[in-house]
Scaffold this active site. Sequence first.
Site, PDB file in Angstrom:
ATOM      1  N   PRO A 261     -49.669 -56.889  37.599  1.00 47.56           N
ATOM      2  CA  PRO A 261     -49.279 -56.449  36.247  1.00 47.56           C
ATOM      3  C   PRO A 261     -47.999 -57.161  35.797  1.00 47.56           C
ATOM      4  O   PRO A 261     -47.051 -57.270  36.563  1.00 47.56           O
ATOM      5  CB  PRO A 261     -49.016 -54.948  36.417  1.00 47.56           C
ATOM      6  CG  PRO A 261     -49.622 -54.565  37.712  1.00 47.56           C
ATOM      7  CD  PRO A 261     -49.661 -55.795  38.560  1.00 47.56           C
ATOM      8  N   GLU A 262     -48.016 -57.662  34.580  1.00 45.43           N
ATOM      9  CA  GLU A 262     -46.831 -58.306  34.019  1.00 45.43           C
ATOM     10  C   GLU A 262     -46.235 -57.366  32.966  1.00 45.43           C
ATOM     11  O   GLU A 262     -46.670 -56.223  32.839  1.00 45.43           O
ATOM     12  CB  GLU A 262     -47.226 -59.663  33.414  1.00 45.43           C
ATOM     13  CG  GLU A 262     -47.895 -60.582  34.441  1.00 45.43           C
ATOM     14  CD  GLU A 262     -48.293 -61.951  33.879  1.00 45.43           C
ATOM     15  OE1 GLU A 262     -47.691 -62.385  32.883  1.00 45.43           O
ATOM     16  OE2 GLU A 262     -49.205 -62.576  34.449  1.00 45.43           O
TER      17      GLU A 262
ATOM     18  N   ARG B  48     -53.845 -52.379  47.822  1.00 43.26           N
ATOM     19  CA  ARG B  48     -53.373 -53.425  48.733  1.00 43.26           C
ATOM     20  C   ARG B  48     -52.071 -53.086  49.447  1.00 43.26           C
ATOM     21  O   ARG B  48     -51.629 -53.829  50.314  1.00 43.26           O
ATOM     22  CB  ARG B  48     -53.218 -54.741  47.957  1.00 43.26           C
ATOM     23  CG  ARG B  48     -54.512 -55.252  47.324  1.00 43.26           C
ATOM     24  CD  ARG B  48     -55.538 -55.670  48.358  1.00 43.26           C
ATOM     25  NE  ARG B  48     -55.045 -56.724  49.232  1.00 43.26           N
ATOM     26  CZ  ARG B  48     -55.097 -58.026  48.948  1.00 43.26           C
ATOM     27  NH1 ARG B  48     -55.631 -58.430  47.818  1.00 43.26           N
ATOM     28  NH2 ARG B  48     -54.624 -58.917  49.786  1.00 43.26           N
TER      29      ARG B  48
ATOM     30  N   LYS C  36     -33.309 -77.706  35.799  1.00 42.84           N
ATOM     31  CA  LYS C  36     -34.160 -78.884  35.961  1.00 42.84           C
ATOM     32  C   LYS C  36     -35.537 -78.506  36.511  1.00 42.84           C
ATOM     33  O   LYS C  36     -36.397 -79.352  36.711  1.00 42.84           O
ATOM     34  CB  LYS C  36     -33.500 -79.885  36.911  1.00 42.84           C
ATOM     35  CG  LYS C  36     -32.202 -80.446  36.364  1.00 42.84           C
ATOM     36  CD  LYS C  36     -31.736 -81.642  37.168  1.00 42.84           C
ATOM     37  CE  LYS C  36     -30.409 -82.167  36.649  1.00 42.84           C
ATOM     38  NZ  LYS C  36     -30.409 -82.411  35.186  1.00 42.84           N
TER      39      LYS C  36
END
Length: 267
Positions: free
Chosen positions: A2-3, A111, A149
Site C-alpha cells: 500500500p502506498e 505475509r 544525483k
Amino acid sequence: MPELPEVETIRRQLEPSLTHKTIQEIRVFWEKTLSGASQASLSPVLQGQVIRRVRRRGKYFVLELDRGFLVYHLRMSGRLYVSPDAMGEDRWVRLSLTFSDQTHLIFSDTRKFGRVYYDDSLHDLETKLGPEPLKLPVEQWHELFARSKTKIKAFLLNQSKLAGIGNIYSDESLFQAEIHPARPADSLTEEESLRLAKAVQERLSTAIQHEGATISWYRKPDGSQGESQKHFKVYGKYGRPCPVCGKELCRTLVSQRTTTFCSHCQK
Ligand SMILES: [Zn+2]
C-alpha cells in the site's frame, strides 16, 4: 505494498469509527508484529487512552492517543478493519485493539511483514521521512531534485526524500511527466521538475478519489476493492503498447524494483 493513496483511503474510512474510542486492551497474536514492546508491557500503557485523531504520515497509519502514538506500517499485506469480533474475520489476524464499546480494530497480515509500534512522540518517525508530496508546493520540488544525483525513480521511492510514493505511483507519475526513470534527479530542468511535481500530485490525488489500487492484498477496511488499478497507464503493463505512442512499453530495474516506462515518450 500500500502506498500513500491506499493508506489515506484506509484512514478516511476508519476515522469516523475510531475517533474518540477508548482502548481497553491490546492483543497480540503474532509477537513480531508488535515491535519494541510486548503485549504485557504495552497493555497498561494503552488501557484507558482515547484515540484523539486518526492520522497518516507517508505510508504509515497513525493513531494519536492521549499520551502517545500507535503507528502501523502495513508493508506488503497488512489490512485494517473494525470488527465486532476480537479475533477478527479472517485467518491472518496478528494484533487487535479492543475498545470500551466492545468493537475491535483488527490488524490482519498474511505475509507477516507489517509492524505496529507505540511511541511517546512522532519525532523518530519524522526524522526518517521526507515531506508529504501532496503538501509540498510544486515550485519547491526542483530544489530537492537538484541536490541529488540518484536516478529520479529511486529518488521518488526514497521515503526520506518524499514520503508515501511507491512503485505504482512513481511509474505512473514519470510516465505522465514524460521523464525517463533512470535520469539523475539533478539533471531535471526547472520545467521538468514542475511537470513531475504536478504529475505526482495529480496521480496521488486521483488514486485517493479511486480509493486506492487493489492489485494483490490491498482491501479497503469495508473489505471492498479500490478502483485505481483500472486507471493505470504503464504500471505492470510491460510489453503492451504505450497508450500515447503505441510503441511497446519497456521494463528495467531501478532500486531493485521493476520499472515500466515508454522509451519513446519518456526522455
Ligand atoms: Zn510512448
